[in-house]
Design a protein around this motif. Structure first.
Motif, mmCIF file in Angstrom:
data_model
loop_
_atom_site.group_PDB
_atom_site.id
_atom_site.type_symbol
_atom_site.label_atom_id
_atom_site.label_comp_id
_atom_site.label_asym_id
_atom_site.label_seq_id
_atom_site.Cartn_x
_atom_site.Cartn_y
_atom_site.Cartn_z
ATOM 1 N N GLU A 1 0.839 -1.207 0.000
ATOM 2 C CA GLU A 1 0.000 0.000 0.000
ATOM 3 C C GLU A 1 0.873 1.256 0.000
ATOM 4 O O GLU A 1 0.618 2.201 -0.758
ATOM 5 N N ASN A 2 1.920 1.235 0.840
ATOM 6 C CA ASN A 2 2.856 2.376 0.896
ATOM 7 C C ASN A 2 3.543 2.583 -0.452
ATOM 8 O O ASN A 2 3.723 3.723 -0.892
ATOM 9 N N LYS B 1 1.158 4.167 -2.876
ATOM 10 C CA LYS B 1 1.003 5.596 -2.583
ATOM 11 C C LYS B 1 2.206 6.380 -3.088
ATOM 12 O O LYS B 1 2.062 7.462 -3.660
ATOM 13 N N ALA B 2 3.387 5.813 -2.856
ATOM 14 C CA ALA B 2 4.630 6.493 -3.256
ATOM 15 C C ALA B 2 4.697 6.640 -4.775
ATOM 16 O O ALA B 2 5.278 7.599 -5.284
ATOM 17 N N SER C 1 2.057 6.875 -6.812
ATOM 18 C CA SER C 1 0.901 7.535 -7.440
ATOM 19 C C SER C 1 1.151 9.030 -7.610
ATOM 20 O O SER C 1 1.933 9.619 -6.900
#
Length: 131
Positions: free
Chosen positions: A124-125, A128-129, A131
């Motif tokens: 998930e991290n 996010k990084a 996107s």
């Protein structure tokens, strides 16, 4: 000579318990090294050594010796524990891809849920990084 060995082994475990109680990680590693000098394939000693390296935050040491320790484990649960420690070491060093790879090999025992949760979080991290 067989029973003698048993006593030695038990006294080693008592020593280890005492050292663990004192958080003497270098002492634990020294005992594990002695056990490995007698039997380099000693799966328990490899795992004890790895845990002590992790506990003293020697993550490079964990990373350097985990694959050999994993290969030495005869039981899927024990091998999973080794990969869990390795994944935690990679995570502590902020190496998410390596952490995911190691934690994905945790397939048995008490750490499966924690490993899967951490993998999901790391993915998930990463998403996010990127996107």
């Amino acid at each position: 000579g067989e029973p003698l060995l048993q006593i030695d082994f038990v006294s080693e475990l008592f020593r280890l318990a005492k050292l663990q109680g004192e958080n003497d990680f270098d002492g634990i590693i020294a005992v594990a090294d002695e056990m490995l000098a007698v039997n380099p394939q000693d799966a328990l000693a490899q795992k004890i050594r790895l845990q002590a390296l992790f506990d003293k935050k020697d993550y490079a040491g964990v990373i350097a010796s985990a694959e050999e320790a994993a290969a030495g484990q005869t039981d899927e649960e024990e091998r999973s524990d080794v990969y869990f420690i390795l994944g935690a070491a990679y995570n502590a060093r902020t190496m998410p891809q390596q952490a995911i790879d190691a934690l994905s090999k945790v397939t048995a025992g008490a750490n499966v849920a924690a490993a899967q949760k951490t993998v999901a979080q790391l993915k998930e991290n990463a998403a996010k990084a990127n996107s």
